[in-house]
Every structure is written in structure tokens, then in C-alpha cells.
Design a protein around this motif. Structure first.
Motif, PDB file in Angstrom:
ATOM      1  N   ASN A   1      -3.949   3.449  12.563  1.00  0.00           N
ATOM      2  CA  ASN A   1      -5.139   3.378  13.421  1.00  0.00           C
ATOM      3  C   ASN A   1      -6.427   3.536  12.611  1.00  0.00           C
ATOM      4  O   ASN A   1      -7.357   4.228  13.010  1.00  0.00           O
ATOM      5  CB  ASN A   1      -5.055   4.413  14.545  1.00  0.00           C
ATOM      6  N   GLY A   2      -6.433   2.883  11.439  1.00  0.00           N
ATOM      7  CA  GLY A   2      -7.617   2.867  10.597  1.00  0.00           C
ATOM      8  C   GLY A   2      -7.774   4.066   9.678  1.00  0.00           C
ATOM      9  O   GLY A   2      -8.697   4.111   8.868  1.00  0.00           O
ATOM     10  N   GLU A   3      -6.877   5.035   9.771  1.00  0.00           N
ATOM     11  CA  GLU A   3      -6.975   6.250   8.959  1.00  0.00           C
ATOM     12  C   GLU A   3      -5.872   6.280   7.901  1.00  0.00           C
ATOM     13  O   GLU A   3      -4.688   6.269   8.234  1.00  0.00           O
ATOM     14  CB  GLU A   3      -6.846   7.473   9.864  1.00  0.00           C
ATOM     15  N   PRO A   4      -6.237   6.339   6.614  1.00  0.00           N
ATOM     16  CA  PRO A   4      -5.210   6.433   5.564  1.00  0.00           C
ATOM     17  C   PRO A   4      -4.430   7.740   5.701  1.00  0.00           C
ATOM     18  O   PRO A   4      -5.016   8.802   5.918  1.00  0.00           O
ATOM     19  CB  PRO A   4      -6.013   6.419   4.265  1.00  0.00           C
ATOM     20  N   ARG A   5      -3.124   7.649   5.593  1.00  0.00           N
ATOM     21  CA  ARG A   5      -2.254   8.818   5.725  1.00  0.00           C
ATOM     22  C   ARG A   5      -1.281   8.873   4.567  1.00  0.00           C
ATOM     23  O   ARG A   5      -0.618   7.888   4.266  1.00  0.00           O
ATOM     24  CB  ARG A   5      -1.442   8.759   7.026  1.00  0.00           C
ATOM     25  N   GLY A   6      -1.180  10.021   3.935  1.00  0.00           N
ATOM     26  CA  GLY A   6      -0.153  10.273   2.940  1.00  0.00           C
ATOM     27  C   GLY A   6       0.913  11.132   3.598  1.00  0.00           C
ATOM     28  O   GLY A   6       0.612  12.206   4.106  1.00  0.00           O
ATOM     29  N   LEU A   7       2.137  10.662   3.597  1.00  0.00           N
ATOM     30  CA  LEU A   7       3.213  11.345   4.318  1.00  0.00           C
ATOM     31  C   LEU A   7       4.434  11.541   3.430  1.00  0.00           C
ATOM     32  O   LEU A   7       4.733  10.705   2.582  1.00  0.00           O
ATOM     33  CB  LEU A   7       3.642  10.521   5.538  1.00  0.00           C
TER      34      LEU A   7
ATOM     35  N   VAL B   1       1.893  -4.161  13.096  1.00  0.00           N
ATOM     36  CA  VAL B   1       2.039  -3.904  11.664  1.00  0.00           C
ATOM     37  C   VAL B   1       1.326  -5.048  10.951  1.00  0.00           C
ATOM     38  O   VAL B   1       1.739  -6.205  11.073  1.00  0.00           O
ATOM     39  CB  VAL B   1       3.527  -3.836  11.240  1.00  0.00           C
ATOM     40  N   ASP B   2       0.246  -4.705  10.271  1.00  0.00           N
ATOM     41  CA  ASP B   2      -0.605  -5.719   9.636  1.00  0.00           C
ATOM     42  C   ASP B   2      -0.985  -6.814  10.633  1.00  0.00           C
ATOM     43  O   ASP B   2      -0.989  -7.999  10.313  1.00  0.00           O
ATOM     44  CB  ASP B   2       0.072  -6.308   8.392  1.00  0.00           C
ATOM     45  N   GLY B   3      -1.268  -6.395  11.867  1.00  0.00           N
ATOM     46  CA  GLY B   3      -1.721  -7.306  12.904  1.00  0.00           C
ATOM     47  C   GLY B   3      -0.639  -8.047  13.658  1.00  0.00           C
ATOM     48  O   GLY B   3      -0.925  -8.746  14.628  1.00  0.00           O
ATOM     49  N   ARG B   4       0.598  -7.909  13.236  1.00  0.00           N
ATOM     50  CA  ARG B   4       1.721  -8.591  13.908  1.00  0.00           C
ATOM     51  C   ARG B   4       2.511  -7.587  14.722  1.00  0.00           C
ATOM     52  O   ARG B   4       2.736  -6.472  14.282  1.00  0.00           O
ATOM     53  CB  ARG B   4       2.654  -9.235  12.872  1.00  0.00           C
ATOM     54  N   ARG B   5       2.947  -7.972  15.885  1.00  0.00           N
ATOM     55  CA  ARG B   5       3.710  -7.040  16.713  1.00  0.00           C
ATOM     56  C   ARG B   5       5.110  -6.821  16.154  1.00  0.00           C
ATOM     57  O   ARG B   5       5.707  -7.734  15.573  1.00  0.00           O
ATOM     58  CB  ARG B   5       3.744  -7.501  18.162  1.00  0.00           C
ATOM     59  N   ALA B   6       5.578  -5.597  16.305  1.00  0.00           N
ATOM     60  CA  ALA B   6       6.885  -5.242  15.752  1.00  0.00           C
ATOM     61  C   ALA B   6       7.495  -4.109  16.562  1.00  0.00           C
ATOM     62  O   ALA B   6       6.774  -3.252  17.088  1.00  0.00           O
ATOM     63  CB  ALA B   6       6.735  -4.804  14.298  1.00  0.00           C
ATOM     64  N   ASN B   7       8.807  -4.104  16.647  1.00  0.00           N
ATOM     65  CA  ASN B   7       9.540  -3.020  17.302  1.00  0.00           C
ATOM     66  C   ASN B   7       9.697  -1.896  16.291  1.00  0.00           C
ATOM     67  O   ASN B   7      10.512  -1.983  15.374  1.00  0.00           O
ATOM     68  CB  ASN B   7      10.907  -3.503  17.800  1.00  0.00           C
ATOM     69  N   SER B   8       8.925  -0.844  16.465  1.00  0.00           N
ATOM     70  CA  SER B   8       8.899   0.234  15.470  1.00  0.00           C
ATOM     71  C   SER B   8      10.197   1.022  15.406  1.00  0.00           C
ATOM     72  O   SER B   8      10.450   1.700  14.411  1.00  0.00           O
ATOM     73  CB  SER B   8       7.721   1.177  15.730  1.00  0.00           C
ATOM     74  N   CYS B   9      11.064   0.914  16.414  1.00  0.00           N
ATOM     75  CA  CYS B   9      12.348   1.621  16.372  1.00  0.00           C
ATOM     76  C   CYS B   9      13.310   0.978  15.381  1.00  0.00           C
ATOM     77  O   CYS B   9      14.305   1.594  14.995  1.00  0.00           O
ATOM     78  CB  CYS B   9      12.985   1.702  17.755  1.00  0.00           C
TER      79      CYS B   9
ATOM     80  N   GLY C   1       1.766   1.109   2.381  1.00  0.00           N
ATOM     81  CA  GLY C   1       0.542   0.332   2.265  1.00  0.00           C
ATOM     82  C   GLY C   1       0.200  -0.525   3.469  1.00  0.00           C
ATOM     83  O   GLY C   1      -0.822  -1.207   3.466  1.00  0.00           O
ATOM     84  N   CYS C   2       1.031  -0.508   4.496  1.00  0.00           N
ATOM     85  CA  CYS C   2       0.773  -1.339   5.674  1.00  0.00           C
ATOM     86  C   CYS C   2      -0.254  -0.693   6.602  1.00  0.00           C
ATOM     87  O   CYS C   2      -0.439   0.515   6.613  1.00  0.00           O
ATOM     88  CB  CYS C   2       2.066  -1.571   6.456  1.00  0.00           C
ATOM     89  N   GLU C   3      -0.882  -1.539   7.394  1.00  0.00           N
ATOM     90  CA  GLU C   3      -1.819  -1.119   8.433  1.00  0.00           C
ATOM     91  C   GLU C   3      -1.043  -1.092   9.745  1.00  0.00           C
ATOM     92  O   GLU C   3      -0.556  -2.132  10.202  1.00  0.00           O
ATOM     93  CB  GLU C   3      -2.989  -2.104   8.518  1.00  0.00           C
ATOM     94  N   ILE C   4      -0.904   0.083  10.309  1.00  0.00           N
ATOM     95  CA  ILE C   4      -0.171   0.263  11.560  1.00  0.00           C
ATOM     96  C   ILE C   4      -1.186   0.551  12.664  1.00  0.00           C
ATOM     97  O   ILE C   4      -2.036   1.426  12.511  1.00  0.00           O
ATOM     98  CB  ILE C   4       0.811   1.457  11.475  1.00  0.00           C
ATOM     99  N   THR C   5      -1.098  -0.185  13.762  1.00  0.00           N
ATOM    100  CA  THR C   5      -1.965   0.077  14.907  1.00  0.00           C
ATOM    101  C   THR C   5      -1.101   0.374  16.116  1.00  0.00           C
ATOM    102  O   THR C   5      -0.233  -0.421  16.469  1.00  0.00           O
ATOM    103  CB  THR C   5      -2.891  -1.122  15.214  1.00  0.00           C
ATOM    104  N   THR C   6      -1.340   1.524  16.720  1.00  0.00           N
ATOM    105  CA  THR C   6      -0.648   1.918  17.947  1.00  0.00           C
ATOM    106  C   THR C   6      -1.622   1.739  19.106  1.00  0.00           C
ATOM    107  O   THR C   6      -2.812   1.480  18.899  1.00  0.00           O
ATOM    108  CB  THR C   6      -0.191   3.385  17.886  1.00  0.00           C
ATOM    109  N   VAL C   7      -1.140   1.921  20.307  1.00  0.00           N
ATOM    110  CA  VAL C   7      -2.012   1.794  21.477  1.00  0.00           C
ATOM    111  C   VAL C   7      -3.180   2.775  21.395  1.00  0.00           C
ATOM    112  O   VAL C   7      -4.288   2.474  21.856  1.00  0.00           O
ATOM    113  CB  VAL C   7      -1.204   1.953  22.788  1.00  0.00           C
ATOM    114  N   GLU C   8      -2.960   3.915  20.753  1.00  0.00           N
ATOM    115  CA  GLU C   8      -4.042   4.902  20.614  1.00  0.00           C
ATOM    116  C   GLU C   8      -5.166   4.403  19.710  1.00  0.00           C
ATOM    117  O   GLU C   8      -6.292   4.888  19.795  1.00  0.00           O
ATOM    118  CB  GLU C   8      -3.504   6.222  20.035  1.00  0.00           C
ATOM    119  N   GLY C   9      -4.869   3.441  18.845  1.00  0.00           N
ATOM    120  CA  GLY C   9      -5.854   2.940  17.898  1.00  0.00           C
ATOM    121  C   GLY C   9      -6.587   1.688  18.336  1.00  0.00           C
ATOM    122  O   GLY C   9      -7.483   1.216  17.637  1.00  0.00           O
ATOM    123  N   LEU C  10      -6.225   1.138  19.478  1.00  0.00           N
ATOM    124  CA  LEU C  10      -6.902  -0.065  19.960  1.00  0.00           C
ATOM    125  C   LEU C  10      -8.283   0.295  20.494  1.00  0.00           C
ATOM    126  O   LEU C  10      -8.442   1.300  21.188  1.00  0.00           O
ATOM    127  CB  LEU C  10      -6.078  -0.742  21.057  1.00  0.00           C
ATOM    128  N   ARG C  11      -9.270  -0.525  20.185  1.00  0.00           N
ATOM    129  CA  ARG C  11     -10.653  -0.295  20.616  1.00  0.00           C
ATOM    130  C   ARG C  11     -11.312  -1.636  20.924  1.00  0.00           C
ATOM    131  O   ARG C  11     -10.833  -2.681  20.517  1.00  0.00           O
ATOM    132  CB  ARG C  11     -11.468   0.385  19.510  1.00  0.00           C
TER     133      ARG C  11
END
Length: 177
Positions: free
Chosen positions: A15-21, A58-66, A75-85
Motif C-alpha cells: 500500500n505504498g509503504e516499503p516494508r522489511g519483513l 501485485v504490481d497492478g495485476r490481480r492475484a489470489n494471495s492465498c 520487491g513487489c508492490e502489493i495493494t490491498t483494499v486498505e491501500g486503494l485511494r
């Protein structure tokens, strides 16, 4: 052997925020989003990629995260419903607004996946990606007109047990106009 061999350091932008996990190699993207990042919009429905409740971008393409191993998405950009604006980055995304205006949900369990799938489907159609029902004679690469049949086909991987499909199609039509 220590548990380090079963974990990896991964950088994702969520959701636009870099995360190290630090994540277990076996963790799905859905589990990391929900359990480590507290983003509970994407739901665990079937855990087999058949219901679409876990859909994210995932990088703008829809994907089943399960179905996605989180470590494979370094390095991918993940957008969840919480990150949509919206375009200003302040309010609801136009698809979220249309779902509210059209009452395109009942219990709401599938709604985050439906919304993320719709955002992805709209982008795919605009980029000229054909679906199973796209006219074979249509110009390749030209934007695909989103008829009701086209919308139903593109969202057929997202199930709604409550049967909100007519309102979902109307919401997608509103945004596609």
C-alpha cells in the motif's frame, strides 16, 4: 539447526509503504498481510484460490494471495483494499465508492476481494486484454468495452455467497463509464 534456515528477510512495498519483513518460507502472501501486517481486508475463504476473497493487486495485476508464497514477491508492490485511494490519494477509490452507492455487498466478506478484482479487471480491459467473451474480431490491444457479459466473465473468479452480483455488475458499469 536454528529456525533461521526457515525464515527470510523480504522487502515488499505494501500500500505504498516499503516494508522489511522476516517471514517463514512457507507463509502465503495472504498470511503475511493478515498476521504480520494486520491488513485484514483480504480474506481466507477457500485457501485454494477458488473463491477470490483473498484477491489483492501485485504490481497492478490481480492475484489470489492465498496461492502466493510471500518470499517469491521480494520487491513487489502489493495493494490491498486498505491501500486503494482516489486520484488525490485522500478519499475512497472510485470502485469502493461505486460499491457503496450501488449497495454491492451484503455480508461484506467477499467485498475486499471483489473490489481489488474489479480494479484489476478495469485495468486489464483498458489495456486491451481479451477475456473468454471478448469478440474475437475486436482490435488486439484496443480497450475492451465492458458489457455486462464482459464484466461477469472478468469477475467470475470472485464468489459471493449472498448473491450481490447484480449490484456488483452495476457498480462496475458505473466506474467503467
Amino acid at each position: 539447526m536454528g529456525t533461521d534456515v526457515f525464515h527470510a528477510q523480504v522487502r515488499l512495498t505494501v500500500n505504498g509503504e516499503p516494508r522489511g519483513l522476516t517471514i517463514d518460507h512457507r507463509s502465503t502472501l495472504l498470511d503475511v498481510l493478515r498476521e504480520q501486517l494486520g491488513l485484514t481486508g483480504a480474506k481466507k475463504g477457500c485457501d485454494h484460490g477458488q473463491c477470490g476473497a483473498c484477491t489483492v493487486l501485485v504490481d497492478g495485476r490481480r492475484a489470489n494471495s492465498c496461492l502466493l508464497l510471500a518470499v517469491a514477491h521480494e520487491g513487489c508492490e502489493i495493494t490491498t483494499v486498505e491501500g486503494l485511494r482516489d486520484a488525490d490519494g485522500e478519499g475512497l477509490h472510485p470502485v469502493q465508492r461505486a460499491f457503496l452507492e450501488r449497495d454491492a455487498f451484503q455480508c461484506g466478506y467477499c467485498t475486499p476481494g471483489q473490489i481489488c478484482s474489479t480494479v484489476g479487471a478495469l485495468a486489464e480491459a483498458a489495456a486491451g486484454h481479451a477475456s473468454h467473451v471478448t469478440d474475437p474480431g475486436a482490435d488486439t490491444g484496443a480497450p475492451v468495452e465492458l458489457t455486462r457479459d464482459e464484466i461477469r466473465e472478468r469477475l467470475s473468479g470472485n464468489l459471493c455467497r449472498c448473491g450481490a452480483y447484480p449490484h456488483i455488475v452495476e457498480a462496475v458499469e458505473d466506474v467503467a463509464r
